[in-house]
Design an enzyme around this catalytic site. Structure first.
Site, PDB file in Angstrom:
ATOM      1  N   GLN A   1      28.332  58.287  37.880  1.00 27.81           N
ATOM      2  CA  GLN A   1      27.843  57.371  36.941  1.00 27.81           C
ATOM      3  C   GLN A   1      28.572  56.169  36.793  1.00 27.81           C
ATOM      4  O   GLN A   1      28.284  54.981  36.284  1.00 27.81           O
ATOM      5  CB  GLN A   1      27.706  57.758  35.495  1.00 27.81           C
TER       6      GLN A   1
ATOM      7  N   GLY B   1      29.666  62.415  27.217  1.00 31.20           N
ATOM      8  CA  GLY B   1      29.952  63.158  28.496  1.00 31.20           C
ATOM      9  C   GLY B   1      29.557  61.892  29.559  1.00 31.20           C
ATOM     10  O   GLY B   1      28.924  61.160  29.286  1.00 31.20           O
TER      11      GLY B   1
ATOM     12  N   HIS C   1      24.068  68.521  31.750  1.00 29.13           N
ATOM     13  CA  HIS C   1      23.575  67.387  32.133  1.00 29.13           C
ATOM     14  C   HIS C   1      24.641  66.566  33.172  1.00 29.13           C
ATOM     15  O   HIS C   1      24.161  66.081  34.047  1.00 29.13           O
ATOM     16  CB  HIS C   1      23.369  66.541  30.879  1.00 29.13           C
ATOM     17  N   GLU C   2      25.820  66.788  32.989  1.00 26.54           N
ATOM     18  CA  GLU C   2      26.891  65.934  33.589  1.00 26.54           C
ATOM     19  C   GLU C   2      26.938  66.952  34.997  1.00 26.54           C
ATOM     20  O   GLU C   2      26.947  66.235  36.246  1.00 26.54           O
ATOM     21  CB  GLU C   2      28.211  66.174  33.140  1.00 26.54           C
TER      22      GLU C   2
ATOM     23  N   CYS D   1      21.233  59.324  28.206  1.00 28.47           N
ATOM     24  CA  CYS D   1      22.236  59.263  29.238  1.00 28.47           C
ATOM     25  C   CYS D   1      22.619  57.674  29.291  1.00 28.47           C
ATOM     26  O   CYS D   1      21.632  56.832  29.360  1.00 28.47           O
ATOM     27  CB  CYS D   1      21.436  59.531  30.549  1.00 28.47           C
ATOM     28  N   LEU D   2      23.755  57.624  29.707  1.00 30.79           N
ATOM     29  CA  LEU D   2      24.603  56.278  29.686  1.00 30.79           C
ATOM     30  C   LEU D   2      23.786  55.302  31.091  1.00 30.79           C
ATOM     31  O   LEU D   2      23.882  54.392  30.858  1.00 30.79           O
ATOM     32  CB  LEU D   2      25.840  56.399  29.949  1.00 30.79           C
TER      33      LEU D   2
ATOM     34  N   HIS E   1      24.269  65.389  37.345  1.00 24.53           N
ATOM     35  CA  HIS E   1      24.628  64.266  37.968  1.00 24.53           C
ATOM     36  C   HIS E   1      25.570  64.446  39.359  1.00 24.53           C
ATOM     37  O   HIS E   1      25.419  63.801  40.319  1.00 24.53           O
ATOM     38  CB  HIS E   1      25.375  63.665  36.951  1.00 24.53           C
TER      39      HIS E   1
END
Length: 276
Positions: free
Chosen positions: A131, A126, A216-217, A174-175, A220
């Site tokens: 990000q 995701g 989660h996204e 998380c990236l 963001h």
């Protein structure tokens, strides 16, 4: 038709699914969770969910959340350079306001494709636009996390209309926080209003891993980071790693970190849930 069958077998419930998903047949990228395992039974592994129904829908919450109005993105807000790069904590881009999208063109499709590309290259499932340094309300994900397998989902201007009363813990990564994994509690299922890549409105209900990825996204897009939702005990277990990222930012930019984990206050309420 293959995509439709897969969606049904995965128990995705939606009222409209015109261009929401596409069976992966070309380049696109996302990433949020990393394949991981844990001795803690409350921490689910991505690999353990393969081959099982991902979306057992059960959004029960009766409460509705309202989100503040946001600005509309201009064409310049959607400009980007290839290849995209992942923005890491504590870059202030991750906390900036993300504008609504009202232009649905080839540039937006190309942005989504490139987000999928960087997601797959970094082993993600995701990814949100902030990000990659673009402060607009766009996210992509694929619960399988592998190019050519599963379905690629693109959501524009998403809002949450319902959440389940039942909450579950899950070990998230998380990236934007490379190498950091820790438990986060979230509602098990959600009902979403959004637009697809062509601008069509739709409603969809998600649960289990897809619901987790979405939330989660979505955080963001609201300027919320996953450690904001962690308990103090969990934060303590990753504090040194967060501090290392803060120092890395300072060394790279030559300016003080815009935030410090030691000064942080845990998020007490669910942010940004509301109608689209």
């Amino acid at each position: 038709m293959a995509s439709t069958n897969l969606l049904q077998s995965s128990s995705i419930s939606c009222t409209l699914l015109p261009h929401l998903s596409r069976h992966i047949s070309h380049s696109t990228n996302l990433r949020l969770y990393h394949s991981s395992s844990s001795s803690n039974n409350q921490s689910l592994s991505f690999k353990t969910l393969k081959g099982t129904p991902l979306l057992d829908v059960s959004a029960h919450a009766k409460r509705r959340f309202t989100s503040k109005e946001v600005e509309v993105a201009s064409p310049s807000d959607l400009l980007f350079e290839s290849p995209l790069k992942i923005v890491e904590y504590p870059d202030p881009i991750l906390r900036a306001a993300n504008r609504k999208i009202d232009t649905f063109d080839d540039n937006l499709k190309k942005l989504a494709d490139e987000m999928f590309d960087i997601m797959y290259k970094t082993d993600g499932i995701g990814l949100s636009a902030p990000q990659v340094g673009i402060n607009v309300q766009l996210m992509v994900f694929n619960p399988e996390g592998e190019r050519g397998i599963g379905d690629e989902i693109v959501l524009v201007n998403p809002r949450i209309s319902k959440v389940s009363q039942k909450k579950v813990h899950f070990e998230e990564g998380c990236l934007s926080f490379p190498g950091i994994y820790a438990d986060v509690e979230r509602p098990e299922s959600v009902k979403i209003d959004a637009r697809d890549i062509s601008g069509e409105r739709f409603t969809i209900s998600l649960s289990k891993l897809p619901a987790r990825i979405f939330q989660h996204e979505f955080d963001h897009l609201e300027g919320t980071l996953f450690f904001d939702r962690m308990t103090e005990d969990v934060i303590d277990s990753i504090r040194a790693q967060l501090q290392a990222l803060e120092k890395k930012y300072e060394d790279k930019t030559g300016v003080p970190s815009p935030e410090k984990v030691d000064n942080r206050r845990r998020l007490r309420v669910v942010a940004g849930f509301g109608q689209s």
